[in-house]
Design a protein around this motif. Structure first.
Motif, PDB file in Angstrom:
ATOM      1  N   ASP A  50      40.572  19.550  36.956  1.00 34.15           N
ATOM      2  CA  ASP A  50      41.304  20.815  36.853  1.00 34.15           C
ATOM      3  C   ASP A  50      40.487  21.971  37.423  1.00 34.15           C
ATOM      4  N   VAL A  51      39.193  22.017  37.069  1.00 31.15           N
ATOM      5  CA  VAL A  51      38.334  23.101  37.541  1.00 31.15           C
ATOM      6  C   VAL A  51      38.145  23.014  39.055  1.00 31.15           C
ATOM      7  N   ARG A  52      37.914  21.801  39.556  1.00 35.12           N
ATOM      8  CA  ARG A  52      37.747  21.641  41.011  1.00 35.12           C
ATOM      9  C   ARG A  52      39.004  22.044  41.763  1.00 35.12           C
ATOM     10  N   ASP A  53      40.151  21.582  41.275  1.00 32.84           N
ATOM     11  CA  ASP A  53      41.414  21.887  41.951  1.00 32.84           C
ATOM     12  C   ASP A  53      41.736  23.373  41.873  1.00 32.84           C
ATOM     13  N   ALA A  54      41.460  23.983  40.710  1.00 27.84           N
ATOM     14  CA  ALA A  54      41.708  25.413  40.561  1.00 27.84           C
ATOM     15  C   ALA A  54      40.820  26.209  41.512  1.00 27.84           C
ATOM     16  N   PHE A 170      43.155  27.388  35.444  1.00 34.32           N
ATOM     17  CA  PHE A 170      43.414  28.314  36.550  1.00 34.32           C
ATOM     18  C   PHE A 170      43.097  29.756  36.140  1.00 34.32           C
ATOM     19  N   HIS A 171      43.407  30.117  34.903  1.00 40.57           N
ATOM     20  CA  HIS A 171      43.113  31.471  34.428  1.00 40.57           C
ATOM     21  C   HIS A 171      41.607  31.721  34.414  1.00 40.57           C
ATOM     22  N   GLU A 172      40.849  30.785  33.848  1.00 34.31           N
ATOM     23  CA  GLU A 172      39.410  30.991  33.729  1.00 34.31           C
ATOM     24  C   GLU A 172      38.724  30.942  35.088  1.00 34.31           C
ATOM     25  N   TYR A 223      44.506  40.580  36.981  1.00 33.93           N
ATOM     26  CA  TYR A 223      44.358  39.739  38.170  1.00 33.93           C
ATOM     27  C   TYR A 223      44.338  38.263  37.780  1.00 33.93           C
ATOM     28  N   ALA A 224      43.613  37.931  36.711  1.00 30.23           N
ATOM     29  CA  ALA A 224      43.556  36.532  36.264  1.00 30.23           C
ATOM     30  C   ALA A 224      44.932  36.025  35.849  1.00 30.23           C
ATOM     31  N   GLU A 225      45.734  36.889  35.231  1.00 32.38           N
ATOM     32  CA  GLU A 225      47.086  36.495  34.856  1.00 32.38           C
ATOM     33  C   GLU A 225      47.932  36.210  36.101  1.00 32.38           C
ATOM     34  N   LEU A 226      47.787  37.063  37.109  1.00 30.77           N
ATOM     35  CA  LEU A 226      48.526  36.862  38.360  1.00 30.77           C
ATOM     36  C   LEU A 226      48.147  35.533  39.007  1.00 30.77           C
ATOM     37  N   ILE A 227      46.836  35.291  39.152  1.00 28.55           N
ATOM     38  CA  ILE A 227      46.359  34.074  39.807  1.00 28.55           C
ATOM     39  C   ILE A 227      46.699  32.848  38.985  1.00 28.55           C
ATOM     40  N   MET A 228      46.598  32.970  37.665  1.00 30.95           N
ATOM     41  CA  MET A 228      46.937  31.874  36.763  1.00 30.95           C
ATOM     42  C   MET A 228      48.315  31.319  37.086  1.00 30.95           C
ATOM     43  N   ASP A 229      49.234  32.203  37.414  1.00 35.15           N
ATOM     44  CA  ASP A 229      50.608  31.792  37.709  1.00 35.15           C
ATOM     45  C   ASP A 229      50.791  31.414  39.177  1.00 35.15           C
ATOM     46  N   ARG A 230      50.414  32.303  40.074  1.00 37.65           N
ATOM     47  CA  ARG A 230      50.810  32.122  41.472  1.00 37.65           C
ATOM     48  C   ARG A 230      49.986  31.089  42.236  1.00 37.65           C
ATOM     49  N   ALA A 231      48.781  30.816  41.754  1.00 38.20           N
ATOM     50  CA  ALA A 231      47.994  29.772  42.404  1.00 38.20           C
ATOM     51  C   ALA A 231      48.214  28.412  41.742  1.00 38.20           C
ATOM     52  N   TYR A 236      55.495  26.999  36.085  1.00 38.81           N
ATOM     53  CA  TYR A 236      54.780  27.635  34.985  1.00 38.81           C
ATOM     54  C   TYR A 236      55.672  28.555  34.146  1.00 38.81           C
ATOM     55  N   ALA A 237      56.912  28.764  34.536  1.00 38.91           N
ATOM     56  CA  ALA A 237      57.754  29.763  33.856  1.00 38.91           C
ATOM     57  C   ALA A 237      57.858  29.482  32.363  1.00 38.91           C
ATOM     58  N   ASP A 238      58.030  28.207  31.988  1.00 44.44           N
ATOM     59  CA  ASP A 238      58.148  27.887  30.570  1.00 44.44           C
ATOM     60  C   ASP A 238      56.820  28.111  29.847  1.00 44.44           C
ATOM     61  N   LEU A 239      55.701  27.803  30.518  1.00 42.78           N
ATOM     62  CA  LEU A 239      54.390  28.028  29.917  1.00 42.78           C
ATOM     63  C   LEU A 239      54.163  29.519  29.702  1.00 42.78           C
ATOM     64  N   ARG A 240      54.494  30.320  30.686  1.00 41.36           N
ATOM     65  CA  ARG A 240      54.309  31.768  30.585  1.00 41.36           C
ATOM     66  C   ARG A 240      55.144  32.332  29.439  1.00 41.36           C
ATOM     67  N   GLU A 241      56.394  31.932  29.352  1.00 37.27           N
ATOM     68  CA  GLU A 241      57.274  32.444  28.296  1.00 37.27           C
ATOM     69  C   GLU A 241      56.735  32.080  26.918  1.00 37.27           C
TER      70      GLU A 241
END
Length: 315
Positions: A50-54, A170-172, A223-231, A236-241
């Motif tokens: 996960d960390v490598r891919d992120a 992805f957030h971290e 910024y981390a919230e933006l990248i967490m989703d868009r990258a 992710y819509a259900d996770l975000r909600e």
């Protein structure tokens, strides 16, 4: 037994400082279930993947150059307390002269407050990018995942644990991207934090440094919230909600503790910062939003956070 040990540790607080940090650690861990780190086959490798891919995905999408810390740990709650107690100590110890007329009583109260704070946070933190602010030496930044909390929250939200864990990664990693792309960011945060602490130690509140800290951290979290989703490489819509609903839907005691810890402000930072960066990214793309980290002068001001168009015109 845990509660008894926690109370015993606090009431036995000793030493010359405003807080007995050994007692804080003992009390916080005595009142906190560490959670299990008996990882199923493939879970440890899953975190690493996960960390490598992120890292690869954030580099590609945000067009910023960075690396993740050498220290990446899968922790239980007690590990997280041990990793963060020095951060609390670095912030609190300069306030020693504010203990007051009855230092023994104040020490017990301060020790109890810090142990409650660490215990509460240890129960709720999912992942953490730690820039080791105010730390001496050349220790690298660190990245932590509190596995028992990730498992518990994924169950609460009724989502797949591997998918939820990956989204948190992805957030971290986005935080690692910010600090990697902006070598000046740690220095700025440390300078504003030291000024605020110094003024508090003298009995004053420096609103300018506190506002600067809040503005910078709003950018960091947004910024981390933006990248967490868009990258993220999945829906992710259900996770975000569900995660946003969890942030809002605390019980009365949890809400009180969060308010005392300033975590209500942190949620506001998430929401306000995310709105700013989403607006900028919609207009200029994620690469345009990443321009914030090119130099300190490009950080949005307090006014610009609420008026992204002003920042776009300026930068």
């Amino acid at each position: 037994m845990g509660l008894f040990r926690s109370v015993q540790a606090v009431t036995g607080a000793s030493g010359d400082g405003p807080v007995d940090w050994d007692a804080v650690g003992e009390a916080a861990k005595a009142s906190t279930d560490p959670g299990s780190l008996a990882l199923a086959d493939g879970v440890r490798e899953g975190y690493a993947a996960d960390v490598r891919d992120a890292r690869a995905r954030v580099r590609e999408v945000a067009a910023v150059e960075f690396d993740v810390p050498d220290t990446v740990e899968i922790q239980n709650r007690h590990h997280w307390i041990d990793a963060n107690i020095d951060t609390f100590r670095r912030v609190m110890d300069p306030l020693g002269e504010q203990v007051g007329m009855l230092p023994g009583i104040a020490r017990v109260a301060n020790t109890a407050s810090m142990s409650v704070a660490l215990s509460f946070l240890a129960e709720n933190v999912l992942g953490q990018y730690d820039p080791l602010l105010l730390a001496e030496g050349t220790d690298d930044h660190a990245l932590y995942f509190v596995h028992p909390n990730i498992g518990r929250v994924s169950t609460m939200l009724d989502v797949s644990e591997p998918r939820f864990r990956r989204w948190i990664a992805f957030h971290e990693v986005a935080h690692a991207a910010e600090f990697g792309a902006a070598p000046w960011l740690s220095d700025k945060l440390e300078a504003d934090l030291e000024t605020a602490i110094s003024e508090l130690a003298d009995g004053h509140i420096d609103r300018e440094s506190l506002t600067a800290l809040d503005t910078t951290m709003t950018s960091v979290e947004g910024y981390a919230e933006l990248i967490m989703d868009r990258a993220f490489d999945d829906e992710y819509a259900d996770l975000r909600e569900k995660l946003d609903e969890r942030r809002r839907g605390r019980g009365p005691i949890a809400k009180l503790i969060r308010r005392l810890l300033g975590l209500g402000m942190k949620r506001r930072q998430y929401e306000r910062g995310k709105h700013f960066f989403e607006t900028v990214a919609d207009e200029r793309g994620i690469e345009g939003a990443s321009k914030v980290w090119e130099r300190e002068a490009y950080l949005p001001t307090e006014e610009e956070l609420d008026n992204p168009a002003v920042w776009l015109d300026r930068v």
